[in-house]
Design a protein around this motif. Structure first.
Motif, PDB file in Angstrom:
ATOM      1  N   GLY A   1     -12.770 -14.092  64.113  1.00 52.35           N
ATOM      2  CA  GLY A   1     -12.311 -15.243  63.344  1.00 52.35           C
ATOM      3  C   GLY A   1     -13.458 -16.202  63.107  1.00 52.35           C
ATOM      4  O   GLY A   1     -14.536 -15.797  62.686  1.00 52.35           O
ATOM      5  N   PRO A   2     -13.291 -17.485  63.457  1.00 52.67           N
ATOM      6  CA  PRO A   2     -14.315 -18.485  63.163  1.00 52.67           C
ATOM      7  C   PRO A   2     -15.437 -18.566  64.194  1.00 52.67           C
ATOM      8  O   PRO A   2     -16.366 -19.347  64.036  1.00 52.67           O
ATOM      9  CB  PRO A   2     -13.522 -19.788  63.161  1.00 52.67           C
ATOM     10  CG  PRO A   2     -12.457 -19.544  64.178  1.00 52.67           C
ATOM     11  CD  PRO A   2     -12.079 -18.083  63.986  1.00 52.67           C
ATOM     12  N   THR A   3     -15.371 -17.762  65.242  1.00 53.79           N
ATOM     13  CA  THR A   3     -16.344 -17.908  66.312  1.00 53.79           C
ATOM     14  C   THR A   3     -17.316 -16.736  66.372  1.00 53.79           C
ATOM     15  O   THR A   3     -16.961 -15.607  66.047  1.00 53.79           O
ATOM     16  CB  THR A   3     -15.642 -18.088  67.671  1.00 53.79           C
ATOM     17  OG1 THR A   3     -16.573 -18.523  68.639  1.00 53.79           O
ATOM     18  CG2 THR A   3     -14.990 -16.827  68.161  1.00 53.79           C
TER      19      THR A   3
ATOM     20  N   ARG B   1      -7.675 -16.136  71.649  1.00 52.34           N
ATOM     21  CA  ARG B   1      -7.663 -17.493  71.094  1.00 52.34           C
ATOM     22  C   ARG B   1      -7.602 -17.514  69.567  1.00 52.34           C
ATOM     23  O   ARG B   1      -6.851 -18.291  68.986  1.00 52.34           O
ATOM     24  CB  ARG B   1      -8.903 -18.248  71.555  1.00 52.34           C
ATOM     25  CG  ARG B   1      -8.928 -19.651  71.035  1.00 52.34           C
ATOM     26  CD  ARG B   1      -9.972 -20.476  71.674  1.00 52.34           C
ATOM     27  NE  ARG B   1      -9.877 -21.836  71.140  1.00 52.34           N
ATOM     28  CZ  ARG B   1     -10.680 -22.797  71.453  1.00 52.34           C
ATOM     29  NH1 ARG B   1     -11.638 -22.589  72.304  1.00 52.34           N
ATOM     30  NH2 ARG B   1     -10.535 -23.984  70.916  1.00 52.34           N
ATOM     31  N   TYR B   2      -8.399 -16.682  68.905  1.00 51.06           N
ATOM     32  CA  TYR B   2      -8.552 -16.776  67.450  1.00 51.06           C
ATOM     33  C   TYR B   2      -7.834 -15.696  66.651  1.00 51.06           C
ATOM     34  O   TYR B   2      -7.630 -15.876  65.455  1.00 51.06           O
ATOM     35  CB  TYR B   2     -10.039 -16.749  67.078  1.00 51.06           C
ATOM     36  CG  TYR B   2     -10.810 -17.902  67.656  1.00 51.06           C
ATOM     37  CD1 TYR B   2     -10.629 -19.195  67.168  1.00 51.06           C
ATOM     38  CD2 TYR B   2     -11.707 -17.711  68.693  1.00 51.06           C
ATOM     39  CE1 TYR B   2     -11.324 -20.268  67.703  1.00 51.06           C
ATOM     40  CE2 TYR B   2     -12.411 -18.769  69.231  1.00 51.06           C
ATOM     41  CZ  TYR B   2     -12.219 -20.045  68.736  1.00 51.06           C
ATOM     42  OH  TYR B   2     -12.907 -21.099  69.269  1.00 51.06           O
ATOM     43  N   ALA B   3      -7.493 -14.581  67.293  1.00 51.18           N
ATOM     44  CA  ALA B   3      -6.866 -13.479  66.548  1.00 51.18           C
ATOM     45  C   ALA B   3      -5.927 -12.682  67.444  1.00 51.18           C
ATOM     46  O   ALA B   3      -6.081 -11.476  67.624  1.00 51.18           O
ATOM     47  CB  ALA B   3      -7.948 -12.565  65.966  1.00 51.18           C
TER      48      ALA B   3
ATOM     49  N   ALA C   1     -11.858 -14.364  73.146  1.00 51.24           N
ATOM     50  CA  ALA C   1     -11.937 -14.887  71.779  1.00 51.24           C
ATOM     51  C   ALA C   1     -10.820 -14.313  70.919  1.00 51.24           C
ATOM     52  O   ALA C   1     -10.241 -15.019  70.092  1.00 51.24           O
ATOM     53  CB  ALA C   1     -13.301 -14.570  71.173  1.00 51.24           C
TER      54      ALA C   1
ATOM     55  N   ALA D   1      -4.769 -19.992  56.856  1.00 47.14           N
ATOM     56  CA  ALA D   1      -5.944 -19.422  57.505  1.00 47.14           C
ATOM     57  C   ALA D   1      -6.108 -17.959  57.085  1.00 47.14           C
ATOM     58  O   ALA D   1      -5.146 -17.276  56.778  1.00 47.14           O
ATOM     59  CB  ALA D   1      -5.795 -19.505  59.027  1.00 47.14           C
TER      60      ALA D   1
END
Length: 110
Positions: free
Chosen positions: A68-70, A86-88, A83, A6
């Motif tokens: 990130g992806p969101t 969750r993502y970073a 977020a 990733a």
């Protein structure tokens, strides 16, 4: 990239435009959070405006924040932090809590 392939997130990306009251409210709060942020003026960067339109259903709704992806359209600081968690989560290493700030301030004066 990290070990699972990733792409590592280096900063919270905040897309904004001049004169936007929602942007003027969110950006200082994110700066104070201690999270690493990258601010992008969509009026100065056509590619950024296109990215926001893609995330916001064809509209140039700002602030739009990418973690990130969101993509988060007009989020609260709490939503951005969730977020990040969750993502970073590695970005949280840059932050300090209000309690830590208060302790540091309280111990430096006396």
């Amino acid at each position: 990239m990290d070990e699972d392939g990733a792409t590592a997130v280096e900063a919270v990306e905040v897309y904004w435009r001049p004169g936007c009251p929602f942007c003027m409210a969110l950006r200082p709060r994110l700066r104070r959070s201690g999270l690493p942020i990258r601010e992008v003026d969509i009026w100065a960067d056509p590619a950024a405006a296109a990215r926001v339109r893609e995330a916001a259903g064809g509209n140039e709704t700002v602030p739009t924040v990418f973690v990130g992806p969101t993509a988060l359209v007009n989020p609260s600081v709490r939503e951005v932090k969730a977020a990040v968690d969750r993502y970073a989560p590695a970005l949280r290493a840059h932050t300090r809590s209000r309690r830590q700030w208060w302790r540091r301030r309280g111990t430096s004066g006396a």
